[in-house]
Motif scaffolding. Structure first.
Motif, mmCIF file in Angstrom:
data_model
loop_
_atom_site.group_PDB
_atom_site.id
_atom_site.type_symbol
_atom_site.label_atom_id
_atom_site.label_comp_id
_atom_site.label_asym_id
_atom_site.label_seq_id
_atom_site.Cartn_x
_atom_site.Cartn_y
_atom_site.Cartn_z
ATOM 1 N N LYS A 94 0.862 -1.209 -0.213
ATOM 2 C CA LYS A 94 0.174 0.354 0.280
ATOM 3 C C LYS A 94 0.894 1.141 0.061
ATOM 4 O O LYS A 94 0.974 1.659 1.246
ATOM 5 N N VAL A 95 1.512 2.068 -1.242
ATOM 6 C CA VAL A 95 2.303 2.073 -1.352
ATOM 7 C C VAL A 95 2.462 3.117 -2.220
ATOM 8 O O VAL A 95 1.900 2.409 -3.643
ATOM 9 N N ILE A 96 3.019 4.706 -2.713
ATOM 10 C CA ILE A 96 2.388 5.219 -3.929
ATOM 11 C C ILE A 96 4.414 5.708 -4.285
ATOM 12 O O ILE A 96 4.881 6.407 -3.397
ATOM 13 N N ASN A 97 4.515 5.169 -5.486
ATOM 14 C CA ASN A 97 5.414 5.491 -6.235
ATOM 15 C C ASN A 97 6.220 7.404 -6.484
ATOM 16 O O ASN A 97 4.319 7.854 -7.244
ATOM 17 N N PHE A 98 6.281 8.094 -5.600
ATOM 18 C CA PHE A 98 6.493 9.983 -5.615
ATOM 19 C C PHE A 98 7.525 10.336 -6.495
ATOM 20 O O PHE A 98 8.905 9.982 -5.430
ATOM 21 N N SER A 99 7.777 10.391 -7.293
ATOM 22 C CA SER A 99 8.627 11.652 -8.031
ATOM 23 C C SER A 99 8.771 13.024 -8.719
ATOM 24 O O SER A 99 7.557 12.955 -9.367
ATOM 25 N N ALA A 100 10.078 14.019 -8.931
ATOM 26 C CA ALA A 100 9.645 15.154 -8.568
ATOM 27 C C ALA A 100 10.593 15.924 -9.066
ATOM 28 O O ALA A 100 11.397 15.426 -8.669
ATOM 29 N N VAL A 101 10.467 16.757 -10.137
ATOM 30 C CA VAL A 101 11.274 18.031 -9.891
ATOM 31 C C VAL A 101 11.172 19.631 -9.458
ATOM 32 O O VAL A 101 10.313 19.611 -9.988
ATOM 33 N N ILE A 102 11.621 20.064 -7.800
ATOM 34 C CA ILE A 102 11.329 20.801 -7.458
ATOM 35 C C ILE A 102 12.532 22.561 -7.614
ATOM 36 O O ILE A 102 13.358 21.993 -7.543
ATOM 37 N N LEU B 232 5.144 6.753 -0.665
ATOM 38 C CA LEU B 232 4.610 7.529 -0.168
ATOM 39 C C LEU B 232 3.731 6.216 0.769
ATOM 40 O O LEU B 232 3.160 4.994 0.072
ATOM 41 N N GLY B 233 4.113 6.033 1.983
ATOM 42 C CA GLY B 233 3.255 4.832 2.600
ATOM 43 C C GLY B 233 4.841 3.918 2.945
ATOM 44 O O GLY B 233 4.725 3.167 4.133
ATOM 45 N N GLY B 234 6.029 4.385 2.910
ATOM 46 C CA GLY B 234 7.281 3.819 2.650
ATOM 47 C C GLY B 234 7.757 4.771 3.593
ATOM 48 O O GLY B 234 9.372 4.097 3.031
ATOM 49 N N ALA B 235 7.922 5.471 4.611
ATOM 50 C CA ALA B 235 9.128 5.920 4.891
ATOM 51 C C ALA B 235 9.529 5.054 6.056
ATOM 52 O O ALA B 235 9.396 4.568 6.390
ATOM 53 N N PRO C 171 7.162 4.109 8.590
ATOM 54 C CA PRO C 171 6.318 4.506 7.548
ATOM 55 C C PRO C 171 4.462 4.445 8.429
ATOM 56 O O PRO C 171 3.770 4.087 9.733
ATOM 57 N N ASN C 172 3.344 5.000 7.548
ATOM 58 C CA ASN C 172 1.882 4.672 7.538
ATOM 59 C C ASN C 172 1.724 4.550 6.315
ATOM 60 O O ASN C 172 1.082 5.223 5.410
ATOM 61 N N PRO C 173 0.826 3.522 6.274
ATOM 62 C CA PRO C 173 0.556 3.193 5.803
ATOM 63 C C PRO C 173 -0.621 3.759 4.804
ATOM 64 O O PRO C 173 -1.333 4.380 5.655
ATOM 65 N N LEU C 174 -1.018 3.250 4.004
ATOM 66 C CA LEU C 174 -2.453 4.774 2.804
ATOM 67 C C LEU C 174 -3.236 3.196 3.315
ATOM 68 O O LEU C 174 -3.487 2.937 1.954
ATOM 69 N N ASN C 175 -4.058 3.244 4.367
ATOM 70 C CA ASN C 175 -5.063 2.481 4.666
ATOM 71 C C ASN C 175 -6.720 3.294 4.322
ATOM 72 O O ASN C 175 -7.394 3.590 5.380
ATOM 73 N N LEU C 176 -6.526 3.983 3.100
ATOM 74 C CA LEU C 176 -7.461 4.720 2.578
ATOM 75 C C LEU C 176 -8.675 3.646 1.215
ATOM 76 O O LEU C 176 -8.199 2.828 1.081
ATOM 77 N N SER C 177 -9.736 4.209 1.484
ATOM 78 C CA SER C 177 -10.585 3.735 0.124
ATOM 79 C C SER C 177 -10.040 3.843 -0.932
ATOM 80 O O SER C 177 -10.530 2.969 -1.979
ATOM 81 N N PHE C 178 -9.431 5.085 -1.291
ATOM 82 C CA PHE C 178 -9.429 6.022 -2.661
ATOM 83 C C PHE C 178 -10.295 5.588 -3.385
ATOM 84 O O PHE C 178 -10.428 5.219 -4.738
ATOM 85 N N ASN C 179 -11.804 6.049 -3.129
ATOM 86 C CA ASN C 179 -12.871 5.588 -3.771
ATOM 87 C C ASN C 179 -13.684 7.403 -3.629
ATOM 88 O O ASN C 179 -14.804 7.681 -4.007
ATOM 89 N N ARG C 180 -12.410 8.228 -4.274
ATOM 90 C CA ARG C 180 -13.179 9.200 -4.154
ATOM 91 C C ARG C 180 -11.790 10.685 -4.064
ATOM 92 O O ARG C 180 -10.261 9.293 -4.605
#
Length: 636
Positions: free
Chosen positions: A36-44, A92-95, A98-107
């Motif tokens: 239950k993680v999300i890969n996040f990449s960006a240039v700031i 995200l969710g893998g620090a 960690p704080n797992p992404l226990n969300l429904s993702f229905n919104r």
């Protein structure tokens, strides 16, 4: 750094891994293995399109359900994130914490970012699905008959994962033999089918309709997802749990067999009321009713009707809450009804015990007990003898035998004992039996600071006591252990009073020799000690100071306790008066005799006096003749 414009470069990756197909092997991952993680990449870059300085940053990621404002529904801190040329790559969710992404993702969700504790960067980033995840929308509308038993892995669908079931949609069930023999047969390997429950039992088909299970599984009833009742396979029924109790109410008649109540029980009233009615009937050998607290029996009703109360209550005797039995009534207290035709000395209405045995009792008393008492037998013999003696005395009075005071004295004694006999026979009922020997009352001290000990002799003046017996109106003794104690003062004034014996046997302090029957009077030293005086040596003044009569002999000259009968009867005084009267009468008779003797002597003296006078006259005449003769001779 102006962070109002955060992302001047593109976001390289933002996608949900849950539910994806392994690209290397093409193998499906089990549902429980999806990370239950999300890969996040960006240039700031900053507002001037300058890449932020490379280095380590503490970055706080938060998800919101609104573009602006609102409260974060998820947050996670990534510490010491390495940023090179403005590029960041995190899960995200893998620090590290960690704080797992226990969300429904229905919104829709919006991602907010804070660098090194500064204000959150704006604007928030809206999360969008990856191209292949759009395919999951099809799962919201599953065609009928598309999910079959062959497509479901064993044990992958459990009760906790099923929200509701339309049984008309389930097909291709394995046929089972639903006979009673099948139901009663032990199932070694529970079938998946036995885990489904309906009002026909936990079999899906058949004619055996019941509420429950067909194997060794608990039947649990819940409301609001809280367990209310449990039936185990062996017939034990549990209502409520340790953390969630239940209120059980039965309206109407209920018949119960053997009942064990572990906590509170109210019978015949609401649970919180105190009007419970209880009627328990037991025909066997066990105790019909008992109440336990802390594994100790505190109240027991035996088969014979015997009631036993075991109390651990202690405390001061002036608090009603410290007594094992408390009866609170409007008019009357306790009635003891003994089912017996004759209430005699073998009938104990109440008995008092301690560790050493019986200390006292209240028992019946009838005519047979009264006339069997040796003391009463002696009194009756004496009473008859007194009556006969009185009749003889009255008859002898006419002949001049006895004086009137003797008759008055005898009549008073007979009248007193006749009254005592009538009183005793009219007041038969119960007797109080105890090792204690006197009736006492609380009397007030003259000086509240004066110290008294049991056995002290005291003087009573106007109802108050003191060891000073000078000019006292009565003379009494401090009680040791009274059988009956009256005139109880208020608790706050008990120090101002002492227990004084009025009647019965009392140990009294006495100095000097004591014989049975001696009268005990104050020593006159105001020391609480008495002396013994023999009855025949008593004076009228000493009789007014009598404390009681000794019932024992003690030849010890020092101060000791002597058993004394207090509360003298009138016949004691009558005996002394009779003795004094008889002594005076004898003296009078003796004096009369002496007077008669003296009269005789006086008479004899009178006769002698007369003789002396005659002799004197004769001598005078003779002397006169001689003088004449001598005169005549001289003349011649």
């Amino acid at each position: 750094m102006n962070m109002r414009s955060l992302f001047k470069l593109i976001i390289f990756g933002l996608f949900l891994l849950a539910g994806f197909q392994n690209e290397v092997t093409g193998q499906l991952l089990p549902a429980g293995k999806f990370p239950k993680v999300i890969n996040f990449s960006a240039v700031i870059s900053d507002a001037d399109n300058s890449i932020i300085t490379s280095g380590e940053y503490n970055i706080l990621f938060s998800l919101y359900t609104s573009k602006e404002g609102g409260k974060a529904v998820w947050s996670e801190l990534h510490e010491k994130v390495i940023v090179e040329d403005g590029e960041i790559n995190v899960q995200l969710g893998g620090a590290s914490v960690p704080n797992p992404l226990n969300l429904s993702f229905n919104r829709l969700y919006y991602l907010g970012i804070k660098l090194n504790g500064n204000d959150e960067l704006t604007p928030r980033i809206e999360l969008l699905p990856s191209p292949f995840s759009i395919r999951t929308l099809v799962a919201n509308n599953v065609r009928d008959n598309s999910i079959t038993a062959n497509k479901i892995a064993p044990n992958s669908v459990t009760n906790s994962k099923i929200k509701s079931v339309s049984w008309s949609k389930i097909k291709d069930l394995v046929e089972l033999n639903h006979t009673f023999s099948r139901i009663n047969k032990t199932i070694d390997e529970p079938s998946v089918l036995t885990m489904f429950w309906r009002r026909y039992g936990n079999l899906l088909e058949g004619q055996d309709k019941f509420l429950g299970t067909i194997n060794d599984r608990n039947l649990v009833i819940k409301t609001d997802s809280i367990q209310r009742m449990l039936f185990d396979p062996w017939g034990m029924v549990v209502m409520g749990t340790v953390t969630d109790s239940v209120f059980f109410e039965v309206i109407g008649k209920t018949t119960l067999g053997n009942v064990y109540v572990k906590a509170k029980m109210g019978v015949g009233a609401d649970f919180n009321e105190t009007e419970a009615k209880l009627h328990i009937k037991e025909d066997g050998l066990q105790i019909p009713f008992k109440v336990d607290t802390d594994s100790l029996e505190v109240f027991v009703i035996e088969n014979t009707g015997r009631v036993e109360i075991t109390s651990r209550q202690t405390g001061a005797d002036d608090e009603e809450g410290n007594y094992s039995l408390f009866v609170n009534s409007v008019d009357h207290g306790i009635v003891i009804d003994v089912d017996s035709d004759n209430s005699n000395s073998s009938t104990n209405y109440m008995t008092f015990w301690d560790d050493d045995g019986i200390k006292g009792r209240i028992e019946g008393y009838d005519w047979a007990d009264y006339f069997a008492n040796p003391k009463n037998i002696a009194h009756d013999i004496w009473f008859v003898a007194q009556g006969v003696a009185l009749a003889v005395a009255i008859a002898a009075t006419a002949a001049g035998g006895l004086e009137v005071p003797d008759i008055i004295n005898g009549t008073a004694e007979v009248a007193y004992w006749a009254f005592q006999k009538a009183w005793d026979l009219s007041h038969l009922g119960v007797t109080y039996e105890s090792g204690s020997g006197d009736y006492a009352e609380w009397l007030e001290k003259f000086d509240r600071n004066e110290f008294f000990m049991p056995g002290d002799i005291v003087g009573v003046t106007r109802g108050k006591i003191s060891k000073n017996t000078n000019n006292a109106e009565q003379f009494m003794s401090i009680s040791h252990s009274p059988l009956v104690l009256g005139n109880m003062p208020p608790d706050e004034r008990k120090m101002d009073f002492e227990k004084v014996a009025f009647k019965g046997q009392v140990p009294v302090k006495v100095k000097g020799y004591v014989n049975k029957g001696d009268y005990i009077i104050p020593s006159g030293l105001n020391d609480g000690v008495g002396i013994a005086v023999e009855p025949e040596m008593m004076t009228a003044e000493e009789f007014a100071k009598v404390v009681g009569k000794s019932w024992e002999e003690n030849l010890n000259e020092e101060i000791k306790y002597v058993n004394v009968s207090v509360g003298l009867k009138m016949n004691d005084l009558f005996s002394v008066i009779r003795k004094k009267y008889n002594d005076n009468r004898k003296l009078k008779i003796a004096l009369a005799e002496k007077n008669r003797e003296l009269d005789g002597i006086l008479l004899q003296l009178k006769e002698v006096e007369d003789d002396v006078k005659l002799v004197k006259e004769l001598l005078e005449k003779k002397s006169c003749r001689q003088d004449k003769q001598a005169f005549t001779l001289n003349k011649k």
